[in-house]
Design an enzyme around this catalytic site. Sequence first.
Site, PDB file in Angstrom:
ATOM      1  N   GLY A   1       0.841  -1.205   0.000  1.00  0.00           N
ATOM      2  CA  GLY A   1       0.000   0.000   0.000  1.00  0.00           C
ATOM      3  C   GLY A   1       0.866   1.241   0.000  1.00  0.00           C
ATOM      4  N   ASN A   2       0.285   2.371   0.330  1.00  0.00           N
ATOM      5  CA  ASN A   2       1.059   3.600   0.435  1.00  0.00           C
ATOM      6  C   ASN A   2       0.430   4.528   1.472  1.00  0.00           C
ATOM      7  OD1 ASN A   2      -0.902   5.441  -0.956  1.00  0.00           O
ATOM      8  ND2 ASN A   2      -0.533   3.989  -2.615  1.00  0.00           N
ATOM      9  N   HIS A   3       1.069   5.669   1.716  1.00  0.00           N
ATOM     10  CA  HIS A   3       0.658   6.537   2.827  1.00  0.00           C
ATOM     11  C   HIS A   3      -0.447   7.532   2.479  1.00  0.00           C
ATOM     12  CE1 HIS A   3       3.641   5.068   5.545  1.00  0.00           C
ATOM     13  NE2 HIS A   3       4.632   5.344   4.720  1.00  0.00           N
TER      14      HIS A   3
ATOM     15  N   ALA B   1      -4.200   7.379  -5.010  1.00  0.00           N
ATOM     16  CA  ALA B   1      -2.814   6.943  -5.159  1.00  0.00           C
ATOM     17  C   ALA B   1      -2.860   5.429  -5.384  1.00  0.00           C
ATOM     18  CB  ALA B   1      -2.027   7.289  -3.903  1.00  0.00           C
TER      19      ALA B   1
END
Length: 398
Positions: free
Chosen positions: A207-209, A275
């Site tokens: 995943g990402n932030h 994102a």
Amino acid sequence: MKGKRILLGITGGIAAYKIAFLIRLLKKEEAEVRCIMTPASCDFISPLTISTLSENPVYIDFWNQTNGEWTNHVDLGMWPDIFLIAPLTANSLAKLAHGYCDNLLTATYLSAKCEVIVAPAMDLDMYAHPTTFLNLEILQSHGVKIIPAEEGELASGLVGKGRLAEPETIVDVLKTHFQKKNDFIGKKVLITAGPTYEHIDPVRFIGNHSSGKMGFDIARCLLDQGAEIILVSGPTKETLHHPKLNLIKVISADEMLESVQQNWSNCTIGIFCAAVADYKPVMMSEQKIKKSDESFMIELVKNPDILEWAGQHKANNQFLVGFALETQNARQYAMNKKVKKNLDAIILNTLEDEGAGFGLTTNKIEIITPNNLFLSFPMKNKTEVASDIVSFIFENLD
Ligand code: CTP
């Protein structure tokens, strides 16, 4: 607010004493004020004070005890431009959330045709109680605007969140409400937001932030201007309730693509803030992967480009906006993306700017317009950035 008709509902809490000052401010703004008081509120401030300051009779009961005249709550509900309820106690909040109409104020709420704004006030533990939270969420999902309670000293002697917003703050909210533009009435907007999570096994993911805040702020701003929103969001802590919002929660890029494919043709504007993870594991293990060797390889495969799909399926009357996050050659890379994905505009932010990017409350953007011009904006908080983006889109729609 000159000539605006404000129906002010007062419920029975100690903060009712501040309403005298609120009415004075509203009258100074040349608004027309009529008040409904619950019987309990009369213990906290006298109807005579309210009537004198508002320069109108005060409505308390369904019928006037002295002359037997009936107070028509349906007419009262049709009269105002805005129905403001301040202070709103926990008890009256619960009644409004669940449709009780055991007094003139709650019955008028059910009859009201205009927008409703409420300013809750109660002791800090009552305000923090999950029931209060849920009841406020119910009101929000019915389109009621909440002016949150403020931090400070409370009548109980405790200090915390629960104080009625200051009268000046309430007046500011009303002013903003009356200045509100309705530019997007009749427009349906598809927004993607947040990260996507690509599962490795039942307990792990790539995943990402991304916090999702930018997409949710844009959705809020558009809802305020009358748009209907389909918000497809990956996992995020952000919440939003509104009668004109369809929030579709997804986890992976494939799920996000599926929702976009189902909804894009019904929308006139697309704003793709998500994102999206660029890659996903080729296979998701059914079972939790146990550690064994010193090193471990995961084979990844490219995710579908959701924005590119929308660009390929864009009709002439649709306006499509993407985002680009770059660390070098920002303008050139963003321009390439705009062309490749068939976008009308792209919002560029670079991680080179301190205060811009993932998980922050501020952002600094540059917009590449349909005519390939660069519009630069200073660093702002994300709510203001959302408002700039929404204004830009409105100015550039056909
Ligand atoms: N986007 C998308 N689906 C993807 C990837 C990105 O919809 N699989 C959208 C994002 O929501 C954003 C824009 O495309 O609006 C970002 O473009 P992208 O080319 O993915 O930017 P980067 O991820 O930064 O790509 P690169 O790594 O090539 O710079």
